[in-house]
Design a protein around this motif. Sequence first.
Motif, PDB file in Angstrom:
ATOM      1  N   TRP A  22      49.367  36.446  35.047  1.00  7.15           N
ATOM      2  CA  TRP A  22      47.689  35.769  35.261  1.00  7.15           C
ATOM      3  C   TRP A  22      48.415  34.236  35.682  1.00  7.15           C
ATOM      4  O   TRP A  22      48.334  33.543  36.279  1.00  7.15           O
ATOM      5  N   ARG A  26      48.600  32.632  40.311  1.00  8.17           N
ATOM      6  CA  ARG A  26      47.570  32.349  39.366  1.00  8.17           C
ATOM      7  C   ARG A  26      46.083  31.732  40.115  1.00  8.17           C
ATOM      8  O   ARG A  26      46.466  30.240  41.278  1.00  8.17           O
ATOM      9  N   ARG A  30      42.283  35.568  38.846  1.00 11.14           N
ATOM     10  CA  ARG A  30      42.844  36.576  38.304  1.00 11.14           C
ATOM     11  C   ARG A  30      42.528  35.330  36.383  1.00 11.14           C
ATOM     12  O   ARG A  30      42.765  36.249  35.703  1.00 11.14           O
ATOM     13  N   SER A  34      41.617  37.600  33.004  1.00 12.62           N
ATOM     14  CA  SER A  34      42.589  37.208  32.042  1.00 12.62           C
ATOM     15  C   SER A  34      41.839  36.413  30.482  1.00 12.62           C
ATOM     16  O   SER A  34      42.039  37.218  29.597  1.00 12.62           O
ATOM     17  N   PHE A  50      45.978  44.372  32.500  1.00 15.73           N
ATOM     18  CA  PHE A  50      45.334  43.326  33.588  1.00 15.73           C
ATOM     19  C   PHE A  50      46.159  43.925  34.800  1.00 15.73           C
ATOM     20  O   PHE A  50      46.229  43.435  36.203  1.00 15.73           O
ATOM     21  N   VAL A  54      44.234  44.090  38.553  1.00 14.54           N
ATOM     22  CA  VAL A  54      44.458  44.120  39.519  1.00 14.54           C
ATOM     23  C   VAL A  54      44.947  44.361  40.829  1.00 14.54           C
ATOM     24  O   VAL A  54      45.012  44.181  41.986  1.00 14.54           O
TER      25      VAL A  54
END
Length: 343
Positions: A22, A26, A30, A34, A50, A54
């Motif tokens: 993440w 960034r 995200r 997270s 995660f 995504v």
Amino acid sequence: MNPFAAALLAWFDEHGRKDLPWQHPRDAYRVWLSEVMLQQTQVVTVIPYFQRFVAALPGLRDLAVADEDTVLALWSGLGYYRRARFLQRAAQICMEKHHGELPRDFDALADLPGIGRSTAGAILAQAYGLRFPILDGNVKRVLTRYLGIHGHPGQSAVEKVLWQHADALTPAQRTADYTQAIMDLGATLCVRSKPLCENCPLSAGCVARRDGLTAQLPSAKPTKAVPTRDTVMLILRDAKGRVLLERRGEQGVWSGLWSLPEARDQDHAWRAAQSFASIDDAQALPSFVHVFSHYRLKVEPLLFDGATAQQRIADNPTLRWCNPDERAALGLPAPVRTLLQQL
DNA sequence: AAACCGGGGGA
DNA sequence: TCCCCAGGTTT
């Protein structure tokens, strides 16, 4: 910059985690995802979830329009599924009220479902570099030890003090790195048991380290005084050595288990006993206390020997006379089983 | 077996 | 405002 933050950032530059998924790229979505996943699960476990999440739903808009089933399937295995629903609801609110983006405003952010003060602070600090403090379990552990703060961090008065320190120590520069650094420190060195103080960049100024209190801080949750309830357990035993058992209801403790009939005092016990069998004598057995997580149960066993069964009990599906072999095959509460074995 | 955990919601 | 809860993991 204060010495605490400076030492932490210097440590982060050498040892901090800078390759978490993440962090690259960034963005607020995200970071938010997270943080919510990390509320309940450790970093190593979160990483594959995660990445899968995504990959399937790369942006806030994708999450907002996804099937709820898809979202829950992506969450499957993480637990706390309510949070997955909060996550999607928050995304939908962002589409309607915030132009499809997470707001940069603290109050608007904290208004979203599943985002409280700490998660809002983490998002603003990590995604936008704004100076907001966080206070998750890692930070609470670091601060209570470093500052020697006693009292359970879940208590509102203690938590209030912790927020004040968290705010005061958060630097205006490199806030994102600082936030990551203090969480990393709590997760890798300042762990709950056997912290690695030899490697800690803060050990020189740490009160718990100085006073040998690392095992005492953070203070354990106070064991609240649990209420004690009284009950009389009726042991009706007939000439063949059989004991009358009653199946408990679906509500409350020991639901569905076979136990002894109960009454709230000796008087009621006598009356109840006579409704079950012809009784002429009772013997009080030593009382004992059984401890549950939320209350203590003081049991006064009353033995009615030589009982003669009333016929109608044969028709009652929640009452039965059982010999020891039959009892062995039934689910009995542990203290009741012990009690009957001692007869 | 018990502690832990951020936020929500009921008391 | 305080306190309990979820639900799986760690100790």
